[in-house]
Design a protein around this motif. Structure first.
Motif, PDB file in Angstrom:
ATOM      1  N   GLU A  40       0.840  -1.192   0.000  1.00  0.00           N
ATOM      2  CA  GLU A  40       0.000   0.000   0.000  1.00  0.00           C
ATOM      3  C   GLU A  40       0.874   1.240   0.000  1.00  0.00           C
ATOM      4  O   GLU A  40       2.008   1.226   0.490  1.00  0.00           O
ATOM      5  N   ARG A  41       0.322   2.289  -0.561  1.00  0.00           N
ATOM      6  CA  ARG A  41       1.021   3.572  -0.617  1.00  0.00           C
ATOM      7  C   ARG A  41       1.163   4.104   0.814  1.00  0.00           C
ATOM      8  O   ARG A  41       0.187   4.234   1.536  1.00  0.00           O
ATOM      9  N   LYS A  42       2.380   4.410   1.219  1.00  0.00           N
ATOM     10  CA  LYS A  42       2.648   4.953   2.559  1.00  0.00           C
ATOM     11  C   LYS A  42       2.977   6.438   2.514  1.00  0.00           C
ATOM     12  O   LYS A  42       2.652   7.174   3.432  1.00  0.00           O
ATOM     13  N   GLU A  43       3.682   6.833   1.458  1.00  0.00           N
ATOM     14  CA  GLU A  43       4.130   8.220   1.359  1.00  0.00           C
ATOM     15  C   GLU A  43       4.391   8.539  -0.100  1.00  0.00           C
ATOM     16  O   GLU A  43       4.793   7.663  -0.868  1.00  0.00           O
ATOM     17  N   GLN A  44       4.147   9.785  -0.469  1.00  0.00           N
ATOM     18  CA  GLN A  44       4.551  10.232  -1.797  1.00  0.00           C
ATOM     19  C   GLN A  44       4.905  11.706  -1.750  1.00  0.00           C
ATOM     20  O   GLN A  44       4.277  12.479  -1.035  1.00  0.00           O
ATOM     21  N   VAL A  45       5.957  12.043  -2.467  1.00  0.00           N
ATOM     22  CA  VAL A  45       6.402  13.423  -2.603  1.00  0.00           C
ATOM     23  C   VAL A  45       6.398  13.692  -4.108  1.00  0.00           C
ATOM     24  O   VAL A  45       7.147  13.047  -4.847  1.00  0.00           O
ATOM     25  N   PRO A  46       5.535  14.592  -4.580  1.00  0.00           N
ATOM     26  CA  PRO A  46       5.394  14.806  -6.016  1.00  0.00           C
ATOM     27  C   PRO A  46       6.723  14.921  -6.757  1.00  0.00           C
ATOM     28  O   PRO A  46       7.615  15.662  -6.347  1.00  0.00           O
ATOM     29  N   ASN A  47       6.802  14.118  -7.813  1.00  0.00           N
ATOM     30  CA  ASN A  47       7.912  14.102  -8.763  1.00  0.00           C
ATOM     31  C   ASN A  47       9.251  13.636  -8.198  1.00  0.00           C
ATOM     32  O   ASN A  47      10.256  13.695  -8.891  1.00  0.00           O
ATOM     33  N   SER A  48       9.286  13.176  -6.929  1.00  0.00           N
ATOM     34  CA  SER A  48      10.585  12.765  -6.404  1.00  0.00           C
ATOM     35  C   SER A  48      10.593  11.475  -5.588  1.00  0.00           C
ATOM     36  O   SER A  48      11.638  10.835  -5.479  1.00  0.00           O
ATOM     37  N   LYS A  49       9.452  11.058  -5.012  1.00  0.00           N
ATOM     38  CA  LYS A  49       9.518   9.892  -4.125  1.00  0.00           C
ATOM     39  C   LYS A  49       8.159   9.213  -3.992  1.00  0.00           C
ATOM     40  O   LYS A  49       7.134   9.871  -3.884  1.00  0.00           O
ATOM     41  N   LEU A  50       8.199   7.860  -3.981  1.00  0.00           N
ATOM     42  CA  LEU A  50       7.025   7.050  -3.693  1.00  0.00           C
ATOM     43  C   LEU A  50       7.464   5.947  -2.748  1.00  0.00           C
ATOM     44  O   LEU A  50       8.466   5.272  -3.007  1.00  0.00           O
ATOM     45  N   VAL A  51       6.737   5.782  -1.642  1.00  0.00           N
ATOM     46  CA  VAL A  51       7.039   4.719  -0.679  1.00  0.00           C
ATOM     47  C   VAL A  51       5.828   3.799  -0.586  1.00  0.00           C
ATOM     48  O   VAL A  51       4.718   4.245  -0.298  1.00  0.00           O
ATOM     49  N   ASP A 105       1.956  -7.379   8.770  1.00  0.00           N
ATOM     50  CA  ASP A 105       2.954  -7.064   9.801  1.00  0.00           C
ATOM     51  C   ASP A 105       3.959  -8.183  10.029  1.00  0.00           C
ATOM     52  O   ASP A 105       4.984  -7.977  10.665  1.00  0.00           O
ATOM     53  N   LYS A 106       3.679  -9.388   9.505  1.00  0.00           N
ATOM     54  CA  LYS A 106       4.615 -10.509   9.700  1.00  0.00           C
ATOM     55  C   LYS A 106       5.889 -10.318   8.879  1.00  0.00           C
ATOM     56  O   LYS A 106       6.933 -10.836   9.246  1.00  0.00           O
ATOM     57  N   LEU A 107       5.772  -9.608   7.762  1.00  0.00           N
ATOM     58  CA  LEU A 107       6.930  -9.300   6.922  1.00  0.00           C
ATOM     59  C   LEU A 107       6.968  -7.795   6.679  1.00  0.00           C
ATOM     60  O   LEU A 107       6.659  -7.313   5.593  1.00  0.00           O
ATOM     61  N   PRO A 108       7.361  -7.030   7.696  1.00  0.00           N
ATOM     62  CA  PRO A 108       7.339  -5.573   7.540  1.00  0.00           C
ATOM     63  C   PRO A 108       8.480  -5.069   6.642  1.00  0.00           C
ATOM     64  O   PRO A 108       9.642  -5.342   6.896  1.00  0.00           O
ATOM     65  N   PHE A 109       8.101  -4.392   5.570  1.00  0.00           N
ATOM     66  CA  PHE A 109       9.119  -3.812   4.701  1.00  0.00           C
ATOM     67  C   PHE A 109       8.524  -2.657   3.912  1.00  0.00           C
ATOM     68  O   PHE A 109       7.308  -2.518   3.801  1.00  0.00           O
ATOM     69  N   THR A 110       9.415  -1.839   3.372  1.00  0.00           N
ATOM     70  CA  THR A 110       9.010  -0.765   2.465  1.00  0.00           C
ATOM     71  C   THR A 110       9.809  -0.878   1.175  1.00  0.00           C
ATOM     72  O   THR A 110      10.946  -1.370   1.162  1.00  0.00           O
ATOM     73  N   LEU A 111       9.189  -0.415   0.118  1.00  0.00           N
ATOM     74  CA  LEU A 111       9.812  -0.325  -1.194  1.00  0.00           C
ATOM     75  C   LEU A 111       9.718   1.141  -1.593  1.00  0.00           C
ATOM     76  O   LEU A 111       8.617   1.698  -1.674  1.00  0.00           O
ATOM     77  N   THR A 112      10.863   1.776  -1.793  1.00  0.00           N
ATOM     78  CA  THR A 112      10.911   3.205  -2.081  1.00  0.00           C
ATOM     79  C   THR A 112      11.488   3.454  -3.465  1.00  0.00           C
ATOM     80  O   THR A 112      12.489   2.839  -3.839  1.00  0.00           O
ATOM     81  N   ALA A 113      10.838   4.345  -4.213  1.00  0.00           N
ATOM     82  CA  ALA A 113      11.364   4.811  -5.501  1.00  0.00           C
ATOM     83  C   ALA A 113      11.756   6.268  -5.326  1.00  0.00           C
ATOM     84  O   ALA A 113      10.907   7.110  -5.023  1.00  0.00           O
ATOM     85  N   ASP A 114      13.047   6.558  -5.470  1.00  0.00           N
ATOM     86  CA  ASP A 114      13.552   7.932  -5.432  1.00  0.00           C
ATOM     87  C   ASP A 114      13.814   8.366  -6.871  1.00  0.00           C
ATOM     88  O   ASP A 114      14.586   7.728  -7.584  1.00  0.00           O
ATOM     89  N   ILE A 115      13.158   9.444  -7.267  1.00  0.00           N
ATOM     90  CA  ILE A 115      13.205   9.917  -8.650  1.00  0.00           C
ATOM     91  C   ILE A 115      13.983  11.224  -8.713  1.00  0.00           C
ATOM     92  O   ILE A 115      13.736  12.141  -7.930  1.00  0.00           O
ATOM     93  N   SER A 116      14.934  11.304  -9.654  1.00  0.00           N
ATOM     94  CA  SER A 116      15.694  12.541  -9.889  1.00  0.00           C
ATOM     95  C   SER A 116      15.553  12.887 -11.362  1.00  0.00           C
ATOM     96  O   SER A 116      15.824  12.054 -12.222  1.00  0.00           O
ATOM     97  N   GLU A 117      15.135  14.107 -11.618  1.00  0.00           N
ATOM     98  CA  GLU A 117      15.020  14.534 -13.019  1.00  0.00           C
ATOM     99  C   GLU A 117      16.401  14.914 -13.533  1.00  0.00           C
ATOM    100  O   GLU A 117      17.123  15.674 -12.891  1.00  0.00           O
TER     101      GLU A 117
END
Length: 130
Positions: free
Chosen positions: A59-70, A76-88
């Motif tokens: 599920e979407r946890k955080e987003q920063v327009p044009n630069s980041k999606l978490v 909760d048994k397998l807690p993890f995050t997948l983050t995309a950091d975007i640089s123009e």
């Protein structure tokens, strides 16, 4: 456990890349060939399963327009995050670095590190083909 992919060049500017990634249905295009199931549950969640692996809901946890999606695991048994950091880079190109942050015991980390790294690299490579 922390895994990060090398920066991948995407033939879209930062906003286009961000817009692509926040539409969670687009993650199906990035999945490995051995995908067994993919389903968008709502605007903020999707489910996927690779052959021989359990289903995972992100599920979407955080987003920063044009630069980041978490995205984060719902289970909760397998807690993890997948983050995309975007640089123009310029008006036609951006770079994306994917990172995985998970809390696993040492035994679990040993078992999942290689499959997760392979999965992350596939997502990154498929982003580069857009």
């Amino acid at each position: 456990m922390f895994i990060e992919t090398p920066a991948t060049s995407v033939s879209k500017n930062g906003q286009e890349t961000f817009d692509f990634l926040i539409d969670l249905a687009n993650f199906e295009k990035l999945m490995p060939e051995n995908i067994a199931k993919f389903e968008v549950l709502d605007a903020d969640k999707f489910l996927f399963a690779l052959k021989g692996m359990p289903e995972i809901v992100l599920e979407r946890k955080e987003q920063v327009p044009n630069s980041k999606l978490v995205l984060g695991a719902v289970n909760d048994k397998l807690p993890f995050t997948l983050t995309a950091d975007i640089s123009e880079m310029n008006e036609n190109t951006s770079k994306v670095v994917l990172s995985f942050q998970g809390e696993f015991n040492a035994m679990m980390a040993m078992m999942v590190k290689t499959p997760i790294a392979n999965f992350m690299n596939t997502l990154s490579q498929n982003l580069g083909k857009l």
